[in-house]
Design a protein around this motif. Structure first.
Motif: not given
Length: 128
Positions: A29-35
């Motif tokens: 989860a820490e390597r996912y882009a978020m928006g």
């Protein structure tokens, strides 16, 4: 798979501020882009803001005109959306989204189809 949980929505008077939070959990989860996206009654879901997994690059919807700020705490995998000078047209359900990109800048995830994971949404209502 990544799970997203939003919080912070509510009722606010026009001109006021709100801060939304989205916690990401799951494998890598820490390597996912978020928006953040939002959807009001009768309208398509629209892009609000996105942030690279490390919090160093951000994009914003053109209509926001500097009123919103996205940030991320990489230690807790939490994305925030600070909303200032809220207007009635900001009333919508705000959704947190995420996806994995090898190149966040080239991907420029400003479209709904560019995100694979979604939260349930949190309602923001701005009264006039």
């Amino acid at each position: 798979q990544v799970e997203l949980v939003e919080s912070g929505g509510g009722l606010v008077q026009a001109g006021g501020s709100l801060s939304l939070s989205c916690v990401a959990s799951g494998h890598s989860a820490e390597r996912y882009a978020m928006g953040w996206f939002r959807q009001s009654t009768g309208k398509e879901r629209e892009f609000v803001a996105a942030i690279k997994w490390n919090g160093q690059v951000t994009y914003y919807g053109d209509s926001l005109k500097g009123r919103f700020t996205i940030s991320k705490d990489v230690n807790t995998n939490t994305a925030y959306l600070q909303m200032n000078n809220l207007m009635s047209e900001d009333t919508a359900v705000y959704y947190c989204a995420a996806n994995f990109y090898r190149d966040f800048v080239k991907a420029r995830p400003t479209m709904v189809r560019g995100m694979d994971h979604w939260g349930k949404g949190t309602l923001v209502t701005v009264s006039s």
